[in-house]
Design an enzyme around this catalytic site. Structure first.
Site, short mmCIF file in Angstrom:
data_model
loop_
_atom_site.label_atom_id
_atom_site.label_comp_id
_atom_site.label_asym_id
_atom_site.label_seq_id
_atom_site.Cartn_x
_atom_site.Cartn_y
_atom_site.Cartn_z
N HIS A 39 0.01 29.63 -5.09
CA HIS A 39 -0.73 29.45 -6.28
C HIS A 39 -0.27 30.23 -7.56
CE1 HIS A 39 -4.47 29.72 -8.90
NE2 HIS A 39 -4.37 31.16 -9.00
N GLY A 70 -0.12 35.29 -10.80
CA GLY A 70 -0.95 36.20 -11.37
C GLY A 70 -2.56 35.99 -10.79
N LYS A 71 -3.44 37.00 -10.79
CA LYS A 71 -4.65 36.67 -10.34
C LYS A 71 -5.18 35.45 -11.09
CE LYS A 71 -5.49 41.50 -8.57
NZ LYS A 71 -6.47 42.47 -8.79
N GLY A 119 -7.70 33.21 -13.19
CA GLY A 119 -8.38 33.59 -14.59
C GLY A 119 -7.57 34.73 -15.41
N ILE A 120 -6.23 35.21 -15.25
CA ILE A 120 -5.63 36.22 -15.87
C ILE A 120 -4.80 35.43 -17.12
CG2 ILE A 120 -3.34 35.94 -14.84
CD1 ILE A 120 -3.60 39.14 -14.74
N GLY A 121 -4.85 34.09 -16.96
CA GLY A 121 -4.24 33.57 -18.17
C GLY A 121 -2.86 32.57 -18.12
N LYS A 122 -2.58 32.31 -16.99
CA LYS A 122 -1.32 31.71 -16.28
C LYS A 122 -1.36 30.31 -17.30
CE LYS A 122 -2.10 31.62 -12.04
NZ LYS A 122 -3.36 32.62 -12.07
N SER A 123 -2.45 29.46 -16.99
CA SER A 123 -2.47 28.11 -17.43
C SER A 123 -2.41 28.02 -18.94
CB SER A 123 -3.57 27.37 -17.05
OG SER A 123 -3.50 27.35 -15.62
N ASP A 146 -1.84 25.35 -10.90
CA ASP A 146 -2.83 25.51 -9.90
C ASP A 146 -1.86 25.68 -8.25
OD1 ASP A 146 -4.87 26.60 -8.61
OD2 ASP A 146 -5.50 24.47 -8.11
#
Length: 305
Positions: free
Chosen positions: A138, A153-154, A156-160, A177
């Site tokens: 992921h 990262g977890k 919803g932390i802002g990767k995308s 994803d």
């Protein structure tokens, strides 16, 4: 064990089927091809029988110099090992004897119009990737100034969102994803998508976007070599490192160690800019440059003067 069928290879490279059509389901499990030159003269000590056997002009011309009985003997010695298939290059025509043997033993005999060197280069590259050990994780994969980066990262932390900012700054998107990692060598890790998510980036509050449709072909690439593993994590007070040169950290994927960096998030921090800086800093280190070493040298020179 991963495998590719002879049928799949035939369709991929538009090969002509000359014999053994009933056994196109035979599996190829070893990357890289083999040219059976030594085997045609009777040396089989290290014969890689699991590999695709490629017959170029040298091999075919040698067989044509033999008598009918010698030819039968030499070809029969190789065919009995039952390699996945034989591929004749350069569109060579004088091979009816090969067709006979392959039909008898149920081994596909294929032909391409490509030259031997050109075809082997293409086929080896394809097989190495298709048969490489792989792992799905992921995360998000991007290419920043030619440097492949895995963002983790977890949820919803802002990767995308960070990837989207990098795309707008002119960098390239690879996968969102689900990132598929492929081990191409002892120290080479390739990052790519899983085809289903190809070109798609999911942004919270916005939804799914097609990166190529929105930002053009230059904003996307199919794969990249991973050289940095960056983890986005929540801000933690008094936990940031302020040393001039951080102790190297690594994350291991499929036995390959990748330099690891942790970036803590806080409103106002330019995360995309920090990732650009990390990529550029990694590149300079590959060239032998260290900003910390130069800084310390300036201090020493100043003290001496």
């Amino acid at each position: 064990m991963k495998s590719v069928t002879v049928q799949g290879l035939t369709e991929k490279f538009h090969l002509e089927v000359l014999a053994g059509a009933s056994r196109m389901d035979r599996e190829i499990t070893r990357p890289r091809t083999h040219r059976p030159g030594l085997e045609f003269v009777g040396y089989f000590d290290f014969f890689p029988m699991e590999r695709v056997q490629v017959l170029g002009r040298k091999e075919i011309n040698y067989l044509l110099t033999l008598s009918v009985e010698e030819r039968k003997l030499h070809i029969g010695n190789i065919v009995k090992y039952h390699p996945p298939c034989f591929i004749v290059t350069s569109g060579q025509q004088e091979i009816p004897y090969l067709t006979l043997f392959c039909n008898q033993e149920g081994i596909p005999l294929l032909r391409t119009g490509d030259t031997t060197t050109e075809f082997i280069a293409k086929l080896d590259s394809y097989l190495v990737k298709a048969l490489a050990p792989e792992l799905s994780i992921h995360g998000v994969c991007v290419n920043v100034s030619g440097i492949g980066i895995l963002l983790r990262g977890k949820s919803g932390i802002g990767k995308s969102e960070t990837a989207h900012t990098l795309i707008r700054r002119g960098h390239r998107f690879v996968a969102d994803d689900i990132v598929v990692l492929k081990k191409l060598g002892p120290s080479t890790l390739l990052g790519t998508h899983n085809e289903t998510t190809r070109e798609f980036l999911a942004l919270r509050s916005i939804g799914l976007i097609n990166v190529v449709r929105q930002y053009g072909r230059k904003a996307f690439q199919d794969e990249t070599r991973i050289v940095l593993d960056i983890e986005l994590c929540p801000w933690r007070e008094n936990s940031l490192n302020n040393e001039l040169e951080l102790v190297p950290q690594f994350t291991e994927y499929l036995g390959v160690q990748i330099p690891h960096i942790e970036v803590q998030l806080q409103p106002g921090r330019d995360v995309a800019g920090l990732i650009e800086a990390a990529a550029n800093n990694w590149y300079l280190k590959q060239l032998g440059y260290s900003a910390a070493e130069e800084f310390m040298k300036r201090i020493e020179d100043g003290m001496q003067s």
